[in-house]
Design an enzyme around this catalytic site. Sequence first.
Site, short mmCIF file in Angstrom:
data_model
loop_
_atom_site.label_atom_id
_atom_site.label_comp_id
_atom_site.label_asym_id
_atom_site.label_seq_id
_atom_site.Cartn_x
_atom_site.Cartn_y
_atom_site.Cartn_z
N ASN A 170 0.99 -1.13 -0.07
CA ASN A 170 0.18 0.08 0.00
C ASN A 170 0.66 1.28 -0.11
O ASN A 170 0.25 2.15 -0.67
CB ASN A 170 -1.01 0.07 1.24
CG ASN A 170 -0.37 -0.58 2.45
OD1 ASN A 170 0.21 -1.44 2.65
ND2 ASN A 170 -0.19 0.64 3.50
N CYS A 190 -3.33 4.72 7.73
CA CYS A 190 -3.78 4.33 9.01
C CYS A 190 -2.34 5.06 9.85
O CYS A 190 -2.56 5.29 11.33
CB CYS A 190 -4.04 2.98 9.36
SG CYS A 190 -4.81 1.97 8.18
#
Length: 369
Positions: A144, A317
């Site tokens: 990611n 995150c």
Amino acid sequence: MIYFDHNATTAIDDRVLETMLPFLKFFFGNPSSLYRHGRLVRSAIDTAREQIAGVIGVHVTQIIFTSGGTEANNLALTAIKSDSKLAISAVEHPSITEPAEYLARQGHELKFIGVDRNGIVSQEAINEIIQQRPALVSIMLANNETGVIQDVAHYAQQLKNKGIIVHTDAVQALGKIPIDFKRLGVNMMTLSSHKIYGPKGCGALIVDKDVNLKAMLLGGGQEQGLRAGTENVPAIIGFGKAAELAGLELAQRAGHLLKLRNILEDRLLSIQGISIFAKDVERLPNTVQFGMEGMDGEMLLMKLDKKGIAVSSGSACASGGGKPSSVLVAMGVTAELAKGAIRVSLGKSNTEEEIIEFIDLLETLVTPG
Ligand code: PLP
């Protein structure tokens, strides 16, 4: 706004939204109800399952709908047998590392599969892990943060030959590179809807017959008893449509993204001091992560935000955590350089003009004086 954070999430595609709306307003029946209003909804879920199955080459019964990639990753790790070892790559998303560390606290031995300076799992690392005899291995298909693609098919074959269950997190790969579950040769694969222009709160774990999962939610027996709870009907229907479009438009989207990425990278490299992480290895066509010694990634993100440009300083995150990205640390990038990292993740609606506007601004922000 110029939105360059598609690995964090994507805007819902209008065609996906249109498919979902009737199921929010008119067709609200419970898919488990036996009368027509319920059966109609059940059949729409079946269609979504077929759409997803078609894109990744699996049978519909192999799909377990979940609330997203996080739940699917957590569910995948329940396949670990008691008293056995677990191994995950050193660059996994927190939705793998956190449940893996939880399992370690419960007594499972946890091993990390190291990566090289480009974030790639090497053959030596796989050989070493095979020696350790884990029961389950998880290696993501595409990262990611850096976009680095792992040769999962190559490693899955070797691991499975040794009786090891193999899982891959394909959340970032879906819709950006072709995925064929059988060709990958894994036992389980995680997908998420909101990274492919579908709605949030929906994902899937794809499983083969050799896997024994333990349901995390018990109740009405939905999803073959592996994920109880009334289905998130509109989201599942949207996920199906988004997956179908991702399959149909894959080549066109990937071509567009790669063209933009090349322009972006050429311009980035003309700025003194900037380096692109994992530049020379196979990466997703939409992802560029770069850094510059002495640059503060969070600060730069805020300055870009003030000018209406959305980028990430790591994974969504991890943003705001103040810690250097664990992915970059695993790649041996110095904490100093990692703290300056910025991730640009492009999407199907981005344009060349947006890239140029971004680079022109970036130059003024990072060039002293
Ligand atoms: N795995 C990867 C590689 C991701 O990038 C993400 C989201 O950022 C997830 C899993 C979690 O997916 P979801 O947001 O659907 O829970």
